[in-house]
Design a protein around this motif. Sequence first.
Motif, PDB file in Angstrom:
ATOM      1  N   VAL A1002       0.834  -1.202   0.000  1.00 37.24           N
ATOM      2  CA  VAL A1002       0.000   0.000   0.000  1.00 37.24           C
ATOM      3  C   VAL A1002       0.867   1.250   0.000  1.00 37.24           C
ATOM      4  O   VAL A1002       0.578   2.234  -0.707  1.00 37.24           O
ATOM      5  CB  VAL A1002      -0.950  -0.024   1.215  1.00 37.24           C
ATOM      6  CG1 VAL A1002      -1.648   1.321   1.364  1.00 37.24           C
ATOM      7  CG2 VAL A1002      -1.975  -1.139   1.054  1.00 37.24           C
ATOM      8  N   GLU A1003       1.970   1.226   0.752  1.00 35.24           N
ATOM      9  CA  GLU A1003       2.863   2.377   0.755  1.00 35.24           C
ATOM     10  C   GLU A1003       3.465   2.611  -0.621  1.00 35.24           C
ATOM     11  O   GLU A1003       3.616   3.758  -1.065  1.00 35.24           O
ATOM     12  CB  GLU A1003       3.960   2.160   1.793  1.00 35.24           C
ATOM     13  CG  GLU A1003       3.453   2.201   3.237  1.00 35.24           C
ATOM     14  CD  GLU A1003       4.535   1.798   4.218  1.00 35.24           C
ATOM     15  OE1 GLU A1003       5.651   1.442   3.751  1.00 35.24           O
ATOM     16  OE2 GLU A1003       4.277   1.827   5.439  1.00 35.24           O
ATOM     17  N   ALA A1004       3.824   1.519  -1.294  1.00 33.66           N
ATOM     18  CA  ALA A1004       4.366   1.665  -2.647  1.00 33.66           C
ATOM     19  C   ALA A1004       3.330   2.250  -3.590  1.00 33.66           C
ATOM     20  O   ALA A1004       3.644   3.083  -4.449  1.00 33.66           O
ATOM     21  CB  ALA A1004       4.843   0.308  -3.158  1.00 33.66           C
ATOM     22  N   ILE A1005       2.074   1.838  -3.443  1.00 39.12           N
ATOM     23  CA  ILE A1005       1.016   2.377  -4.301  1.00 39.12           C
ATOM     24  C   ILE A1005       0.784   3.852  -4.006  1.00 39.12           C
ATOM     25  O   ILE A1005       0.590   4.663  -4.912  1.00 39.12           O
ATOM     26  CB  ILE A1005      -0.275   1.555  -4.098  1.00 39.12           C
ATOM     27  CG1 ILE A1005      -0.077   0.112  -4.589  1.00 39.12           C
ATOM     28  CG2 ILE A1005      -1.449   2.190  -4.835  1.00 39.12           C
ATOM     29  CD1 ILE A1005      -1.227  -0.807  -4.268  1.00 39.12           C
ATOM     30  N   LEU A1006       0.810   4.223  -2.739  1.00 38.54           N
ATOM     31  CA  LEU A1006       0.636   5.640  -2.380  1.00 38.54           C
ATOM     32  C   LEU A1006       1.754   6.491  -2.972  1.00 38.54           C
ATOM     33  O   LEU A1006       1.514   7.584  -3.490  1.00 38.54           O
ATOM     34  CB  LEU A1006       0.604   5.784  -0.858  1.00 38.54           C
ATOM     35  CG  LEU A1006      -0.654   5.252  -0.152  1.00 38.54           C
ATOM     36  CD1 LEU A1006      -0.471   5.292   1.357  1.00 38.54           C
ATOM     37  CD2 LEU A1006      -1.860   6.072  -0.551  1.00 38.54           C
ATOM     38  N   ALA A1007       2.979   5.991  -2.906  1.00 43.29           N
ATOM     39  CA  ALA A1007       4.091   6.749  -3.486  1.00 43.29           C
ATOM     40  C   ALA A1007       3.941   6.881  -4.986  1.00 43.29           C
ATOM     41  O   ALA A1007       4.206   7.940  -5.571  1.00 43.29           O
ATOM     42  CB  ALA A1007       5.406   6.053  -3.139  1.00 43.29           C
ATOM     43  N   SER A1008       3.478   5.827  -5.622  1.00 45.20           N
ATOM     44  CA  SER A1008       3.293   5.869  -7.074  1.00 45.20           C
ATOM     45  C   SER A1008       2.175   6.827  -7.451  1.00 45.20           C
ATOM     46  O   SER A1008       2.231   7.474  -8.500  1.00 45.20           O
ATOM     47  CB  SER A1008       2.996   4.467  -7.597  1.00 45.20           C
ATOM     48  OG  SER A1008       2.718   4.488  -8.973  1.00 45.20           O
ATOM     49  N   SER A1009       1.144   6.921  -6.619  1.00 43.14           N
ATOM     50  CA  SER A1009       0.034   7.817  -6.955  1.00 43.14           C
ATOM     51  C   SER A1009       0.446   9.274  -6.948  1.00 43.14           C
ATOM     52  O   SER A1009      -0.169  10.102  -7.613  1.00 43.14           O
ATOM     53  CB  SER A1009      -1.118   7.586  -5.967  1.00 43.14           C
ATOM     54  OG  SER A1009      -0.744   8.009  -4.663  1.00 43.14           O
ATOM     55  N   LYS A1010       1.509   9.595  -6.207  1.00 46.61           N
ATOM     56  CA  LYS A1010       1.957  10.983  -6.149  1.00 46.61           C
ATOM     57  C   LYS A1010       2.937  11.306  -7.271  1.00 46.61           C
ATOM     58  O   LYS A1010       2.859  12.354  -7.903  1.00 46.61           O
ATOM     59  CB  LYS A1010       2.614  11.250  -4.794  1.00 46.61           C
ATOM     60  CG  LYS A1010       1.647  11.117  -3.618  1.00 46.61           C
ATOM     61  CD  LYS A1010       2.366  11.289  -2.287  1.00 46.61           C
ATOM     62  CE  LYS A1010       1.402  11.097  -1.120  1.00 46.61           C
ATOM     63  NZ  LYS A1010       2.089  11.197   0.203  1.00 46.61           N
ATOM     64  N   THR A1011       3.863  10.405  -7.520  1.00 48.55           N
ATOM     65  CA  THR A1011       4.903  10.691  -8.517  1.00 48.55           C
ATOM     66  C   THR A1011       4.631  10.009  -9.847  1.00 48.55           C
ATOM     67  O   THR A1011       4.976  10.541 -10.898  1.00 48.55           O
ATOM     68  CB  THR A1011       6.262  10.221  -7.999  1.00 48.55           C
ATOM     69  OG1 THR A1011       6.220   8.796  -7.787  1.00 48.55           O
ATOM     70  CG2 THR A1011       6.594  10.903  -6.672  1.00 48.55           C
ATOM     71  N   GLY A1012       4.032   8.808  -9.783  1.00 51.20           N
ATOM     72  CA  GLY A1012       3.771   8.057 -11.010  1.00 51.20           C
ATOM     73  C   GLY A1012       4.983   7.319 -11.523  1.00 51.20           C
ATOM     74  O   GLY A1012       4.918   6.652 -12.551  1.00 51.20           O
ATOM     75  N   GLU A1013       6.133   7.418 -10.848  1.00 53.34           N
ATOM     76  CA  GLU A1013       7.336   6.774 -11.346  1.00 53.34           C
ATOM     77  C   GLU A1013       7.288   5.275 -11.106  1.00 53.34           C
ATOM     78  O   GLU A1013       6.655   4.784 -10.180  1.00 53.34           O
ATOM     79  CB  GLU A1013       8.570   7.382 -10.678  1.00 53.34           C
ATOM     80  CG  GLU A1013       8.802   8.839 -11.044  1.00 53.34           C
ATOM     81  CD  GLU A1013      10.088   9.383 -10.433  1.00 53.34           C
ATOM     82  OE1 GLU A1013      10.785   8.583  -9.774  1.00 53.34           O
ATOM     83  OE2 GLU A1013      10.364  10.567 -10.622  1.00 53.34           O
ATOM     84  N   MET A1014       8.036   4.530 -11.961  1.00 55.01           N
ATOM     85  CA  MET A1014       8.075   3.082 -11.897  1.00 55.01           C
ATOM     86  C   MET A1014       9.327   2.621 -11.163  1.00 55.01           C
ATOM     87  O   MET A1014      10.393   3.213 -11.303  1.00 55.01           O
ATOM     88  CB  MET A1014       8.074   2.486 -13.317  1.00 55.01           C
ATOM     89  CG  MET A1014       6.865   2.887 -14.126  1.00 55.01           C
ATOM     90  SD  MET A1014       5.353   2.214 -13.464  1.00 55.01           S
ATOM     91  CE  MET A1014       4.215   3.539 -13.775  1.00 55.01           C
ATOM     92  N   SER A1015       9.174   1.565 -10.365  1.00 49.38           N
ATOM     93  CA  SER A1015      10.310   1.052  -9.592  1.00 49.38           C
ATOM     94  C   SER A1015      10.787  -0.307 -10.066  1.00 49.38           C
ATOM     95  O   SER A1015      11.818  -0.782  -9.610  1.00 49.38           O
ATOM     96  CB  SER A1015       9.915   0.958  -8.113  1.00 49.38           C
ATOM     97  OG  SER A1015       8.791   0.111  -7.953  1.00 49.38           O
TER      98      SER A1015
END
Length: 1689
Positions: A1002-1015
């Motif tokens: 969930v934390e990874a999804i939240l971070a992606s929702s703000k920046t949109g960057e791929m890890s």
Amino acid sequence: MAAIYSGIHLKLKSPQTSWEDKLKLARFAWISPQCLLPNKEQVLLDWCTHALTGRYNQKVEFSQNVLEGLWCYLDDLLHSRKLHSLLKQGKTISLRLNMAQLLLDRLQECARVGSKSLVCVSTILSVCQGLLSSPALSSVFTTKYELIADLLAKLSSLACRELQQPLLTEPLMTESVTCQDEAMTSDLDSTQIEPIIESPSDQPELVANKSSPKPKENLRAASLFEVLLQVLSCYLSVQRQQANPNRVFTMVTNQLIQPLVLLRHLLTSGEFAPSHTHLRLRQQLSRDIRLKIDSILHLALFPSEHLTYYKEELLPSKEDSGKRGPGGAKGPLKPVSVILSKLSAQGYCEVHLHYTVKSNTLSLLFKFFLESYGKGRGESEEVHRMLCFYFLTRLVPALDVCLDELSPAKADQPVSVPPGQKSPPASLCLPESWSLALLAVESLLSQALSADIYNVAADRIRHGEVQLKFYRALGQMLINHAQPSIPAWYRCLKVLLSLNHLILEPDLDQLSSSAWVNSECMEARVQRARQLLACSLLQTYTKLRQLPRLFSELLSVICQPALDNLRPPLLSEGVSATLRTCLLDTPPSQGLEICSLVLESIRRCILPDLLKEERETEKMEIDGGGDNKGENKEMKVDQEREDASRKLFSLSQLLHGVMFSLKTLDSASPLPIVRQSQGLMDEMQQVIKELLLLLLTEKAVKANISPAPRTPRKGKKNLDHKESEVSESKIGALWEQKTQEAALLLRYTLVEVDTLFNIHCSKYTSLDSAQTAAASKTEDCASVLTCIESLLSGEIVPARLQPSCSPMSCLLLKLLTLQQMKKVLLDTPLLSEPSTAALLNRAAHFILSKSEMEVSPDGEQAWDGQIASVNASSYLVAHWYIVTSNLPLIAPYLSGEDVGCIADVLVSSLLSSQTDGGKDRPAGCLTVSLISSQLLQSAVLAELPSLFSATICSLTQRFVCVLKAAHVPNVSPTLLKFQEKGIGAYTLERDAGQPPLSTTIVEAILASSKTGEMSVLLTDTQSKELVNLLQILTDLNPDGMNSEDLSSIFLLLFFTLTSTSSQSDQKATDPPESGDDARFLVKLLRILTCLLEGRNFQSVLKLIHAGTLLQASVSSLIWHSNNGGFQATSSSDWLDLIKAVQGFIRSLVQLIIIRNSSVRLNLEQFACYLTSKEMASMQIVAPSLAVVSGKPDPGASVLSVHLLLASLTSFSQAMTSNLGRSKPMDQTLTQMLTRTTAALGPAVESVLKPQTVSQSVIQPASVLGQAFVVEVVTVMLHCELSSLSVEDENKPNDTHPTLSHMTLYQGCCQQILKEMSCAHRPLDFLVSSLHFLSAFYKAVEKTRGEREEEHGEEKKGRKELDELYVQILQNVHRLLTASWLSANDVCELEPAVQELLCHLVEKSTTGRFNLLLLLIREGLDTGKLRAGSYREVLSAVIIIKLLSCCRLPELCSKALWLIAPQIISAMVFLVKSSTQDVSLTLSFTVPTVMSMTSLLRQGEGLITNPHHVILVLGALQSMPLDHLTPSVYQSAFLAVHEALFAFIQCHPQVMLNAAPSFLNVFYRLVASIMQEGRQRGDSDTDSDMYLQCSRLIERMYSHIAATAESFTTLSAFMVAQYVTELQKVTLRPDVKLHLTEGIYRILDLCTEHDIKFLTAGLQMGVREVFNELYSSYTHYHKAQRQGEDKYTV
């Protein structure tokens, strides 16, 4: 000059003029209009023909060039338009009669092998063509019959030479089994024979140094066949004009029959197909030539005038007393002998072709004979049948097939060898090629069967069984000279069986041996023919009620010594299916008798041999058998035991198939049948005990014998002794294994059947109950548990066989264990025992056999579903099938590890099938992957929570393994967590003292929702692996997932969506080459959307907000787009991605609103993101930003705009569709809609404005697509209208509703009206435009209606609305008449047009509605249809259909149905006019009929006059249903069927008077589907289409039967029509099944008087069809219906 012109005639005759000059003068004279010669054309033709005649008569000499010039000059004259125009005008122009002989001589030169003609062959052929093209010129041949026959003979010989020439350098086959095996019987219908055209491969050069003239040779050959067709047509017309049939017969048999039959064979045979391609011989031309040849031979050899001669030669004197013609001596007294002698003569073709040509021709001649003389009237009918039979008896010996003394050729003496020919001795009378001979015999017998020339009763009573004797002799020949490797041999026997079972019954044992039990050839075609013969045997003896007799012979053959060790499977899948059907039609007593016969064979023939051999072995060991003699004797005993065990297994397999196919006993079964069954089961149990005792005794004997050592010999003999020991042990183990398999199969059969009888029949006593009748109940229960214990411990299987237990034995042990488990589960008291649960767990574990499941097979194995075919390769499939089909039974007793093993096998097999693609899978066979796929798609899996959860766990683990192996550019806490502890279906739960892994995701999804960057970066291989896993996940039902499973898999997939990307996404200069990334995201989004619908999805929303999911999904996709991830994506893939995104957003927003899950919070979050300043700036300045950033292509930013607009649109649509739930909810949604509409307006305007980028003008709307832009504007308009509707409830009435973007909407409307119908437009744009016009008209109507109270505005608003109404109507009418719209396009536009019409007429005034009716009246004009403007009429027809389904105001509805009768009358006239042009069927006639059907449906109770309804039947009667392509036929069929169904459903009162007309139309449907659904030799690709039509016929029959009051008196008429059509064709089985079920419903209506009337009134052939139909009706349908009536109130 005039003197030169006038003196040409003299110069042509002058000897001083050179021939070169003469030829030039002649050409000049022909073409020059200034040359004045009396009767110039005749003079020049006479001069040319005279010169050619003189040259060939050696009276004139000139050079070769002049000779060729003269022929070319003659050719030009004969083909000139001037000459033909003069002939048409009636001018008399003729040729010299000797010209015909001159041409024949030249053709003779050309036909000689090795001769060089002085003139080009193509010129001679062209001259012949010119001569025959005009009746006046062709008279040189046609005036004398012999000349045209000679011309045909020479051209036929030349054509045969040409066809064989390309293959002369290749070795020709003496016989071709493969090419001609399946195609020979096609001679039965010569009109359907098509040559096989193949591309020549590796054709050798005929002449190496003459490659350039080849195109000319091919053209010459093509012209040769065209001239040949012309000569054939000319000859045929001359032959028909001959008054003397004897002259024609003599001419054809002397000169034509040999070259014609050879030519026909060369055109038909696939062996010469390369020649057809080499010579550019068209398929249609070849077919036309063959048809002409058939007509010539048919008319010449078998005219009606020669019937007397054939009777004199063929019939014995007693058959033709008083019927001989007086003038027989003048004609060909023995026409059959003449024909056969010509065909048997040598020299007219190559030696290797002679037998092939003769065998093909004989079946063709028999076909012609049957057509000419096969039908008679009254008493002569039997004479004609016998004549055909005696002709058949002359044809069969002509194939060099020698029959024994039972043949009528020796018995009755009419079939004698022609004078001058000696009959070869019987030992030498064998055909040159068995394959060709058998194909010809099959063809002859099939024709005899079809023509019904064999009447069994008449043959026995009046003809001394002459036919039976002949067929029996033929059958004995086939059996004595068996050819089991040739499929035609089986088919010949099958036809003989169909003629009369008595033909083969004396040799039934040999037939069963050669054609069934001991047939060795395993080739697919042979197996298919063998299976059909076996099925025919079963069906025949079932009809005769003599099935036990067949099985008695079959058992005697099986018990005979085997010819070798490898017999074919006794019961293949097809034979087993036929056996099941036959046993259902067999009386129960006979089925039980068959089982008793099998058991008796085992007890009498097999068991004594095994026991006797056992005793001999014991005696040998006691007497001392250490020498070689004893060893050899022991080896012999084991070999005999092996043979006996194989027979035992065959009998066990047969008994298993029979008992599993019998009707089960029930409480209504007669007591004698129950007792007979009880005795059978007891006897079977006794046999099983003896077999098991034999195996246990053998075990003890081996144990006693094995310690006794033998004295080995020295040297090499010692080695031989060891080898013999190994061989002996191997053989010994083999017979024990086979015996064990047979015993287990019998025991399994006994247990299954005994349990079934015990369940369904109260009179039957189970074997278990009988054995434990005196024991107590606890002992009874203990016996069942003891049985399971013995199965699990292996006590049934001898210890020495347990390590190498055969696959079949393992499978049977599992089946027996499964059966015992079922008994335990049915016993409730037994389940309460403390030891039962543990034993059931062991049994389930034994059935699963985890160690066997983990074995990975080499490749995909297949199993045909038969227990007897289980071996080492197919065991895994059979085992997997048993496990999966019994999962509900064993799953509760499996451990978690076992369930995980099943899930792993399930997933692994599905992944392997996706990798292999399911290639090389045998038809009708099961594989592990196929079983897994069926399990995955069934509802059973969701009912097994443990297995379902384990499957999710397996998929999740594989998903994580792929993510672990991916490249991670930056440190990802989520992947670190993965690598630390792994992940599964249960590892996302909270562990003690550690944060749950789901929190990390969930934390990874939240971070992606703000920046949109791929890890995480995935390679193409890894992406494909994930796609395969997603494909499996697609078939899983989300409702079957528990909360933990759903949370884990959803979060993992969503993490994959927001945090993974292909590696090429990071390379701006190297975009991906394909759209794999987009397709992967589409599949991912669709699965996520599917998971949203799971009933436990609320657990996901407890871990993460829905607004965060919405924001993260859109931001990740925009990041992909901005980084060039979709630059190489195709337009179709991109549109799929847009639709997937919109679907996900709609579903999630719908879920938020329906479940009331923090609606304002979640929607506010997503709305804020979509309407943020960043998003707004991206919409407005996307192209310019692309230029500033230095990107060469602004497409990436435009795609981002596309994504954003699509998200806004779907978000708005989801909220709009949920308005009206509650006032607080409406208030919240209205606020959100206001924000999204405000954001959409500037975005759309910026998109519609052109942008200047890099010195070029870019139109973003063109990049996004006009359809999408129109759809966005339509959504905006809907949002504003919905908001207005909600606000109107809270505002006072004096307020005026306004639309904030009305200018934008008006501009779009004008642009759409301008572009919609002016030129070709994409279909999606047209649909979007129609939707927009519907919404815009509704908006204008709403805003205008609110302004009516203001007098000044009222008039203006009404005028504006009227103008818009007229504009929309005109544009829609113009659009429907567009020539660039196909019929399918119009069908796709109809829903949108109907929606628009509904809005137009919903609140329409009578004035506007009159405009619409006026438009319709102008369209229904027959004159436009005649003028070719059918599209204008079609537009009116479509509008009528759509208008009839709209809700109309009361006045408008009255107006429509008042003129509906006139509309129907006009459309009936249009249908009748359009049916004259078949090309209009699909494009105009079918839509018009469908429009009338719509009027009939909607006019129920509104059309009061029945006459106007009946008019439609007249139109349906003229509907074309013949000679249509399959797709057109289906459309026409469905249109007529739906119209008839509308009659029955909506106008039943009309049916009382219109029943005959209704049935006439319905009869056309029945007759057409019988023609289209008949059996065809080629592969039928449209079978599903015809099957659907047959289902509709069955449904219509049932509806007719339901309205019996209208059709009671016509039921017999309907049955008569049906059987009359059925007699004409042979239907496909699936089509016939539905038609038969339908006509059964009509037979239910027939009274006994009707049945007698049909039996007496139908013709002979039709009556037989009816009798067969009625017997099957009484046997199947009537008995079932009477049984159902007992329970009907």
